[in-house]
Design a protein around this motif. Structure first.
Motif, mmCIF file in Angstrom:
data_model
loop_
_atom_site.group_PDB
_atom_site.id
_atom_site.type_symbol
_atom_site.label_atom_id
_atom_site.label_comp_id
_atom_site.label_asym_id
_atom_site.label_seq_id
_atom_site.Cartn_x
_atom_site.Cartn_y
_atom_site.Cartn_z
ATOM 1 N N SER A 40 0.845 -1.193 0.000
ATOM 2 C CA SER A 40 0.000 0.000 0.000
ATOM 3 C C SER A 40 0.888 1.253 0.000
ATOM 4 O O SER A 40 2.029 1.220 0.495
ATOM 5 N N PRO A 41 0.393 2.349 -0.546
ATOM 6 C CA PRO A 41 1.165 3.605 -0.503
ATOM 7 C C PRO A 41 1.553 3.992 0.926
ATOM 8 O O PRO A 41 2.662 4.475 1.149
ATOM 9 N N GLU A 42 0.677 3.744 1.885
ATOM 10 C CA GLU A 42 0.986 4.090 3.278
ATOM 11 C C GLU A 42 2.164 3.266 3.798
ATOM 12 O O GLU A 42 3.045 3.797 4.465
ATOM 13 N N THR A 43 2.173 1.973 3.486
ATOM 14 C CA THR A 43 3.279 1.103 3.905
ATOM 15 C C THR A 43 4.580 1.550 3.251
ATOM 16 O O THR A 43 5.626 1.609 3.916
ATOM 17 N N MET A 44 4.522 1.887 1.972
ATOM 18 C CA MET A 44 5.739 2.328 1.279
ATOM 19 C C MET A 44 6.253 3.642 1.863
ATOM 20 O O MET A 44 7.463 3.807 2.051
ATOM 21 N N ARG A 45 5.364 4.576 2.151
ATOM 22 C CA ARG A 45 5.786 5.857 2.743
ATOM 23 C C ARG A 45 6.437 5.633 4.109
ATOM 24 O O ARG A 45 7.464 6.235 4.418
ATOM 25 N N LYS A 46 5.840 4.747 4.904
ATOM 26 C CA LYS A 46 6.385 4.448 6.233
ATOM 27 C C LYS A 46 7.786 3.841 6.106
ATOM 28 O O LYS A 46 8.708 4.257 6.808
ATOM 29 N N GLU A 47 7.953 2.862 5.209
ATOM 30 C CA GLU A 47 9.270 2.244 5.009
ATOM 31 C C GLU A 47 10.295 3.277 4.531
ATOM 32 O O GLU A 47 11.434 3.294 4.990
ATOM 33 N N PHE A 48 9.883 4.119 3.607
ATOM 34 C CA PHE A 48 10.804 5.136 3.098
ATOM 35 C C PHE A 48 11.237 6.082 4.216
ATOM 36 O O PHE A 48 12.414 6.424 4.323
ATOM 37 N N MET A 49 10.309 6.505 5.047
ATOM 38 C CA MET A 49 10.646 7.428 6.134
ATOM 39 C C MET A 49 11.559 6.768 7.157
ATOM 40 O O MET A 49 12.368 7.429 7.788
ATOM 41 N N GLN A 50 11.452 5.454 7.312
ATOM 42 C CA GLN A 50 12.296 4.746 8.280
ATOM 43 C C GLN A 50 13.732 4.618 7.793
ATOM 44 O O GLN A 50 14.671 4.785 8.567
ATOM 45 N N ASN A 51 13.916 4.292 6.504
ATOM 46 C CA ASN A 51 15.289 4.010 6.061
ATOM 47 C C ASN A 51 15.602 4.449 4.622
ATOM 48 O O ASN A 51 16.685 4.151 4.122
ATOM 49 N N GLY A 52 14.681 5.118 3.954
ATOM 50 C CA GLY A 52 14.950 5.551 2.575
ATOM 51 C C GLY A 52 15.111 4.393 1.605
ATOM 52 O O GLY A 52 15.737 4.544 0.564
ATOM 53 N N PHE A 53 14.569 3.212 1.952
ATOM 54 C CA PHE A 53 14.710 1.980 1.172
ATOM 55 C C PHE A 53 16.174 1.537 1.071
ATOM 56 O O PHE A 53 16.586 0.924 0.096
ATOM 57 N N VAL A 54 16.953 1.838 2.120
ATOM 58 C CA VAL A 54 18.353 1.416 2.190
ATOM 59 C C VAL A 54 18.580 0.779 3.561
ATOM 60 O O VAL A 54 18.331 1.405 4.592
ATOM 61 N N SER A 55 19.040 -0.478 3.548
ATOM 62 C CA SER A 55 19.353 -1.184 4.794
ATOM 63 C C SER A 55 20.489 -2.161 4.521
ATOM 64 O O SER A 55 20.962 -2.276 3.393
ATOM 65 N N ASP A 56 20.888 -2.893 5.544
ATOM 66 C CA ASP A 56 21.909 -3.927 5.345
ATOM 67 C C ASP A 56 21.392 -5.043 4.450
ATOM 68 O O ASP A 56 22.150 -5.718 3.765
ATOM 69 N N ASP A 57 20.078 -5.236 4.442
ATOM 70 C CA ASP A 57 19.476 -6.309 3.662
ATOM 71 C C ASP A 57 19.240 -5.942 2.210
ATOM 72 O O ASP A 57 19.217 -6.813 1.340
ATOM 73 N N SER A 58 19.023 -4.664 1.923
ATOM 74 C CA SER A 58 18.717 -4.263 0.549
ATOM 75 C C SER A 58 18.978 -2.778 0.343
ATOM 76 O O SER A 58 19.033 -2.009 1.303
ATOM 77 N N GLU A 59 19.115 -2.422 -0.919
ATOM 78 C CA GLU A 59 19.322 -1.023 -1.292
ATOM 79 C C GLU A 59 18.604 -0.789 -2.612
ATOM 80 O O GLU A 59 18.843 -1.487 -3.584
ATOM 81 N N LEU A 60 17.709 0.184 -2.614
ATOM 82 C CA LEU A 60 16.909 0.481 -3.787
ATOM 83 C C LEU A 60 17.395 1.770 -4.437
ATOM 84 O O LEU A 60 17.690 2.748 -3.749
ATOM 85 N N PHE A 61 17.473 1.732 -5.757
ATOM 86 C CA PHE A 61 17.833 2.907 -6.553
ATOM 87 C C PHE A 61 16.775 3.121 -7.628
ATOM 88 O O PHE A 61 16.169 2.161 -8.115
ATOM 89 N N VAL A 62 16.588 4.363 -8.032
ATOM 90 C CA VAL A 62 15.772 4.641 -9.215
ATOM 91 C C VAL A 62 16.725 4.821 -10.393
ATOM 92 O O VAL A 62 17.885 5.198 -10.232
ATOM 93 N N ILE A 63 16.214 4.517 -11.570
ATOM 94 C CA ILE A 63 16.933 4.756 -12.822
ATOM 95 C C ILE A 63 16.298 5.991 -13.435
ATOM 96 O O ILE A 63 15.089 6.021 -13.674
ATOM 97 N N GLU A 64 17.115 6.997 -13.666
ATOM 98 C CA GLU A 64 16.630 8.282 -14.156
ATOM 99 C C GLU A 64 17.230 8.559 -15.526
ATOM 100 O O GLU A 64 18.431 8.377 -15.728
ATOM 101 N N ASP A 65 16.405 8.989 -16.472
ATOM 102 C CA ASP A 65 16.915 9.305 -17.813
ATOM 103 C C ASP A 65 17.587 10.677 -17.814
ATOM 104 O O ASP A 65 17.650 11.361 -16.783
#
Length: 176
Positions: A40-65
């Motif tokens: 859900s958007p709420e779950t994603m916002r909460k996760e992003f605010m906690q760690n920016g989608f970066v942790s020891d377990d995973s790291e998320l990047f966007v691909i930008e043109d």
């Protein structure tokens, strides 16, 4: 931030969040190879605010043109062993397929992972029918290892997944 000639690979910013959530949760853009399960958007916002989608377990990047539009996502995360990392990617608009964004992003992420971390092995998983994803793996130096039979449940059915890997010595030879 990783900068290439076609694209930039960077962490998600707060200003990107609404656009990112809309892109990730766009069901038609998932095609035949991605699960229809989403957060859900709420779950994603909460996760992003906690760690920016970066942790020891995973790291998320966007691909930008080159025009600073988010065209995809690429991530790395824990795999089966401590010396292994799995890479996953997704292009949001199929019309951009074949332009080289994901291949360049994957090459930059592979270089980053081997230069900055002590991982020995990187893996990619792809549906055997996903020709575009398999080409990305091949162009980035990954070797096909085998098939995990019916290991993913996508679009109401179990599907096979092909495993590709790249070892640090192979990467060193490619870059040498």
């Amino acid at each position: 931030m990783l900068k290439g000639s076609l694209c930039t690979v960077r962490h998600l910013l707060t200003t990107d969040l609404n656009t990112f959530i809309a892109l990730v949760n766009d069901l038609p853009s998932r095609g035949d190879y991605f699960s229809s399960h989403f957060k859900s958007p709420e779950t994603m916002r909460k996760e992003f605010m906690q760690n920016g989608f970066v942790s020891d377990d995973s790291e998320l990047f966007v691909i930008e043109d080159g025009l600073h539009h988010i065209v995809g996502v690429i991530t790395h995360f824990k795999s089966r062993t401590p010396v292994t990392r799995e890479i996953g990617y997704r292009l949001f608009d199929s019309k951009l397929s074949g332009h080289g964004y994901v291949t360049e992003a994957c090459r930059m992420l592979v270089d980053y992972l081997f230069k900055v971390h002590q991982f020995h092995r990187l893996e990619l998983l792809s549906a055997p029918e996903n020709v575009a994803s398999i080409r990305v793996a091949q162009k980035c130096g990954f070797s096909a290892e085998g098939t995990l039979r019916q290991s993913f449940f996508i679009n109401g059915r179990y599907q096979d997944v092909q495993v590709f890997s790249l070892l640090r010595p192979e990467w060193e030879t490619l870059r040498g």
